[in-house]
Design a protein around this motif. Sequence first.
Motif, PDB file in Angstrom:
ATOM      1  N   ALA A 233       0.834  -1.206   0.000  1.00 19.68           N
ATOM      2  CA  ALA A 233       0.000   0.000   0.000  1.00 19.68           C
ATOM      3  C   ALA A 233       0.868   1.255   0.000  1.00 19.68           C
ATOM      4  O   ALA A 233       0.543   2.250  -0.669  1.00 19.68           O
ATOM      5  CB  ALA A 233      -0.929  -0.006   1.211  1.00 19.68           C
ATOM      6  N   ALA A 236       2.027   1.743  -3.479  1.00 19.78           N
ATOM      7  CA  ALA A 236       0.966   2.261  -4.336  1.00 19.78           C
ATOM      8  C   ALA A 236       0.844   3.775  -4.192  1.00 19.78           C
ATOM      9  O   ALA A 236       0.693   4.504  -5.188  1.00 19.78           O
ATOM     10  CB  ALA A 236      -0.357   1.581  -4.006  1.00 19.78           C
ATOM     11  N   LYS A 237       0.907   4.261  -2.961  1.00 22.46           N
ATOM     12  CA  LYS A 237       0.823   5.712  -2.738  1.00 22.46           C
ATOM     13  C   LYS A 237       2.012   6.430  -3.364  1.00 22.46           C
ATOM     14  O   LYS A 237       1.869   7.512  -3.946  1.00 22.46           O
ATOM     15  CB  LYS A 237       0.762   6.002  -1.240  1.00 22.46           C
ATOM     16  CG  LYS A 237      -0.549   5.575  -0.588  1.00 22.46           C
ATOM     17  CD  LYS A 237      -0.549   5.868   0.906  1.00 22.46           C
ATOM     18  CE  LYS A 237      -1.855   5.425   1.548  1.00 22.46           C
ATOM     19  NZ  LYS A 237      -1.856   5.654   3.015  1.00 22.46           N
ATOM     20  N   THR A 240       1.903   5.865  -7.635  1.00 17.74           N
ATOM     21  CA  THR A 240       0.706   6.217  -8.402  1.00 17.74           C
ATOM     22  C   THR A 240       0.674   7.712  -8.678  1.00 17.74           C
ATOM     23  O   THR A 240       0.865   8.519  -7.773  1.00 17.74           O
ATOM     24  CB  THR A 240      -0.564   5.819  -7.641  1.00 17.74           C
ATOM     25  OG1 THR A 240      -0.567   4.411  -7.427  1.00 17.74           O
ATOM     26  CG2 THR A 240      -1.810   6.201  -8.424  1.00 17.74           C
ATOM     27  N   LYS A 310      -0.677 -10.674  -4.677  1.00 18.20           N
ATOM     28  CA  LYS A 310      -0.518  -9.236  -4.476  1.00 18.20           C
ATOM     29  C   LYS A 310       0.842  -8.737  -4.940  1.00 18.20           C
ATOM     30  O   LYS A 310       0.983  -7.577  -5.346  1.00 18.20           O
ATOM     31  CB  LYS A 310      -0.743  -8.899  -2.999  1.00 18.20           C
ATOM     32  CG  LYS A 310       0.163  -9.646  -2.037  1.00 18.20           C
ATOM     33  CD  LYS A 310      -0.323  -9.454  -0.607  1.00 18.20           C
ATOM     34  CE  LYS A 310       0.455 -10.314   0.379  1.00 18.20           C
ATOM     35  NZ  LYS A 310      -0.118 -10.233   1.736  1.00 18.20           N
ATOM     36  N   MET A 314       2.200  -5.433  -9.740  1.00 20.40           N
ATOM     37  CA  MET A 314       3.017  -4.380 -10.341  1.00 20.40           C
ATOM     38  C   MET A 314       3.699  -4.846 -11.613  1.00 20.40           C
ATOM     39  O   MET A 314       3.912  -4.058 -12.538  1.00 20.40           O
ATOM     40  CB  MET A 314       4.065  -3.876  -9.343  1.00 20.40           C
ATOM     41  CG  MET A 314       3.516  -2.955  -8.282  1.00 20.40           C
ATOM     42  SD  MET A 314       4.791  -1.947  -7.496  1.00 20.40           S
ATOM     43  CE  MET A 314       5.855  -3.192  -6.799  1.00 20.40           C
ATOM     44  N   ASN A 343      -6.846   0.409  -6.209  1.00 20.27           N
ATOM     45  CA  ASN A 343      -5.445   0.853  -6.185  1.00 20.27           C
ATOM     46  C   ASN A 343      -4.866   0.883  -4.767  1.00 20.27           C
ATOM     47  O   ASN A 343      -3.899   1.571  -4.495  1.00 20.27           O
ATOM     48  CB  ASN A 343      -5.259   2.219  -6.848  1.00 20.27           C
ATOM     49  CG  ASN A 343      -3.834   2.420  -7.340  1.00 20.27           C
ATOM     50  OD1 ASN A 343      -3.282   1.565  -8.026  1.00 20.27           O
ATOM     51  ND2 ASN A 343      -3.227   3.545  -6.986  1.00 20.27           N
ATOM     52  N   GLU A 344      -5.484   0.113  -3.871  1.00 18.94           N
ATOM     53  CA  GLU A 344      -4.848  -0.098  -2.567  1.00 18.94           C
ATOM     54  C   GLU A 344      -3.523  -0.819  -2.771  1.00 18.94           C
ATOM     55  O   GLU A 344      -2.535  -0.546  -2.085  1.00 18.94           O
ATOM     56  CB  GLU A 344      -5.773  -0.920  -1.674  1.00 18.94           C
ATOM     57  CG  GLU A 344      -5.190  -1.239  -0.298  1.00 18.94           C
ATOM     58  CD  GLU A 344      -6.098  -2.148   0.513  1.00 18.94           C
ATOM     59  OE1 GLU A 344      -5.603  -2.713   1.512  1.00 18.94           O
ATOM     60  OE2 GLU A 344      -7.291  -2.302   0.162  1.00 18.94           O
ATOM     61  N   ILE A 345      -3.513  -1.755  -3.720  1.00 13.37           N
ATOM     62  CA  ILE A 345      -2.308  -2.426  -4.189  1.00 13.37           C
ATOM     63  C   ILE A 345      -2.304  -2.309  -5.711  1.00 13.37           C
ATOM     64  O   ILE A 345      -3.341  -2.485  -6.355  1.00 13.37           O
ATOM     65  CB  ILE A 345      -2.290  -3.911  -3.769  1.00 13.37           C
ATOM     66  CG1 ILE A 345      -2.173  -4.033  -2.248  1.00 13.37           C
ATOM     67  CG2 ILE A 345      -1.144  -4.664  -4.438  1.00 13.37           C
ATOM     68  CD1 ILE A 345      -2.291  -5.458  -1.725  1.00 13.37           C
ATOM     69  N   ILE A 346      -1.166  -2.012  -6.289  1.00  9.10           N
ATOM     70  CA  ILE A 346      -1.088  -1.843  -7.743  1.00  9.10           C
ATOM     71  C   ILE A 346      -1.248  -3.195  -8.427  1.00  9.10           C
ATOM     72  O   ILE A 346      -0.560  -4.161  -8.090  1.00  9.10           O
ATOM     73  CB  ILE A 346       0.254  -1.201  -8.145  1.00  9.10           C
ATOM     74  CG1 ILE A 346       0.362   0.206  -7.562  1.00  9.10           C
ATOM     75  CG2 ILE A 346       0.397  -1.144  -9.669  1.00  9.10           C
ATOM     76  CD1 ILE A 346       1.735   0.837  -7.739  1.00  9.10           C
ATOM     77  N   HIS A 647      -5.277   6.654 -13.152  1.00  7.50           N
ATOM     78  CA  HIS A 647      -3.935   6.670 -12.565  1.00  7.50           C
ATOM     79  C   HIS A 647      -2.901   6.409 -13.654  1.00  7.50           C
ATOM     80  O   HIS A 647      -3.150   5.672 -14.615  1.00  7.50           O
ATOM     81  CB  HIS A 647      -3.789   5.596 -11.493  1.00  7.50           C
ATOM     82  CG  HIS A 647      -4.822   5.672 -10.412  1.00  7.50           C
ATOM     83  ND1 HIS A 647      -5.041   6.802  -9.665  1.00  7.50           N
ATOM     84  CD2 HIS A 647      -5.703   4.743  -9.955  1.00  7.50           C
ATOM     85  CE1 HIS A 647      -6.007   6.576  -8.785  1.00  7.50           C
ATOM     86  NE2 HIS A 647      -6.431   5.340  -8.946  1.00  7.50           N
ATOM     87  N   PHE A 649       1.122   5.090 -14.237  1.00  2.78           N
ATOM     88  CA  PHE A 649       2.209   4.344 -13.600  1.00  2.78           C
ATOM     89  C   PHE A 649       3.397   4.288 -14.564  1.00  2.78           C
ATOM     90  O   PHE A 649       3.246   3.806 -15.697  1.00  2.78           O
ATOM     91  CB  PHE A 649       1.766   2.916 -13.268  1.00  2.78           C
ATOM     92  CG  PHE A 649       0.535   2.842 -12.407  1.00  2.78           C
ATOM     93  CD1 PHE A 649       0.646   2.912 -11.021  1.00  2.78           C
ATOM     94  CD2 PHE A 649      -0.725   2.713 -12.972  1.00  2.78           C
ATOM     95  CE1 PHE A 649      -0.487   2.843 -10.222  1.00  2.78           C
ATOM     96  CE2 PHE A 649      -1.857   2.642 -12.191  1.00  2.78           C
ATOM     97  CZ  PHE A 649      -1.743   2.705 -10.810  1.00  2.78           C
TER      98      PHE A 649
END
Length: 662
Positions: A233, A236-237, A240, A310, A314, A343-346, A647, A649
């Motif tokens: 997470a 992701a922050k 993103t 998870k 990416m 998008n809590e996790i990419i 978003h 990336f």
Amino acid sequence: MKYVSTLLLLLISVVSCKKTINTEVKTPEKVVYDVVFREGLAGKYEKSYTGNNSMHYYYTYTDRGRGPEFEEDLTLNAKGYITTQTVTGVNYLKDSIHEFFKSNKNSATWLNPRGETKGDFYGDALYFRYEGSPAIYEILANLLLGAEDKKIHLFPKGEIELVTNTSITLSNNTVLNLLMIKGLDMNPTYLWMIDNEMVAKISGNLHIIRTDLKAFRLEMKEIQDTLEDEYLASLAKKLTHNIDTVIIKNVDVFTAQGTVLKHQDVVVNGDIIQSINNTNNATNSNLKVIDGTGKTLMPGMFDMHTHNTKFRGMLHIAGGVTSVRDMANNKQLKTLNNQFTSNEIIGPRIVTFCGIIDGDGPYANQRNVVSSLEEGLSEIQEYKDLGYEQIKLYSSIRPEWVEPLTKRAHKLGMRVSGHIPAFMTATQAINQGYNEIQHMNMVFLNFMSDTIDTRTPLRHTMSAYHGVDIDLQSKDYINFIKLLKDKNIRIDPTVAIFENMFVSVKGEPSPTYDAILERLPLLNQRDYYSGGLPKSGEKVARYKGSFQKMLDVVLDLYNNDIEVVAGTDGLPGFLFHRELELYVQAGIPIPEVLKIATIKSAEMTGVSDLYGSIEVGKKANLVLIDGHPINHISDIRNVEWTMQNGHLFYSKTLYEAMGIKP
């Protein structure tokens, strides 16, 4: 999640004190660990002290007839580094292994799949074997805990870093430390320690746990899962980039018809494609501008054979894959998809959820195993209730169960696909209700025998040895192609994994991964020198011929208008690019391959109204390619950025976060 996080706040404190390595052997005891694979006891790991700073290890586990078995001996110096080491046994694919490392004063000699090498060695760097037991992780952990800067050098090159060291108290008041280590793998390595002993290593489906702590394995996994989620997470922050309205100027746009519109301005508003027009010099000063000159804008691509975690998300996004079919996973997959889409996790959007069912027995998949037809029928209903669209039958399903299982799935509006169960042929499975076949080797076995035990590695070795002999002009083959057409059967070839199995040679870079090998972290590089299936003598040429025959069949399927999907069943992103390259190598025109990867997959999965092509009003799932893949398919590897759900990336920063060189 809130409960677990609160629990962790009570249980966890970060340890920052320096640890002194104690390499003195106190007792010649044997320490025993369980090896758990997919929640089943699959093997064991044993550690024995054989002398001062010398240890012996035994490690094995089984996975559907595959799995490693190693004997390992090593000696440490006073600093805790390896000075001698031998590893013998067989690897996961049952190929023989013999490695050694030995040092003397200021030099060392080592033998691994790449050959025998000599070099300067001063006892202050860690040699990391290619294959072997988990022993190396305990040694690595102690070296990192004793290093002032929490970093150590690998030999002959590389550096590893201890990122976090978290103190955790279990429900029985046992105090452990969970280490997070980066530099070995694309994913962080997590090790559980008590003092200077590794007591557990939990990684995906493979768990190694000291037997006295096995009752707490799932508790430990839950804690580790939460810490992993918090780490992902935070990434992701960090990685993103939110977009409002953006214009991609002067870019070449790949269309749903397989053509390219040159020099276009594409305006994206939030997550919607707002306009597509011929480029002009006028630009709204309020818009963010991305220069697309000399580049190609592709729709987000579809990997049609994945098994998502998870940590894999990416890699998909970095490689331009925004949508995936998940072809067998646990029943908590919807939760992971929610983490991806929010998008809590990419990660990509999962567009097809496929539930797996296997029969019991020594080679069972160990995930959703049933021991009766009634249990299988119940599993199908449970998957339907969870919102799954497809059922995948596996190799240990009893042949007599196939027809009633497929009938139940079809009645519920679900497709059926999978491996061909043991002692059946693909023709029989299709006639009993299959809509799709996974893996080209399962197609090949149709022309060999209905007595092959496809639960075992025979499903690979038989197709590798005899596939070269399949005659595409024979009556049997032509009749099979007619059956596929008449019943509208889809084929999911996953040929890239067979290139690695059939063509690669031990000690040489696998052709499947050669283009990216030097970009990868240490352990990922090591994986692709193993040589795939054991092969020597005439097998080398026959296996290579069988792989070429797989490509011939892929082209023949395409020429006969049989649906072929592009899927990996392996390393996300990179292996998808290779799958597309191989379709072109087989002879399918590049524009058609790119359509298979985009609009055709969107149509097959029922989402083409929003995804799969670049059109006004559709979702802005977009990929910017530096180059022109319609002319050179390998340009598909040159992903600059991927856009989805409003978003942006950048591939470079995603790869760097995973220890991959851009």
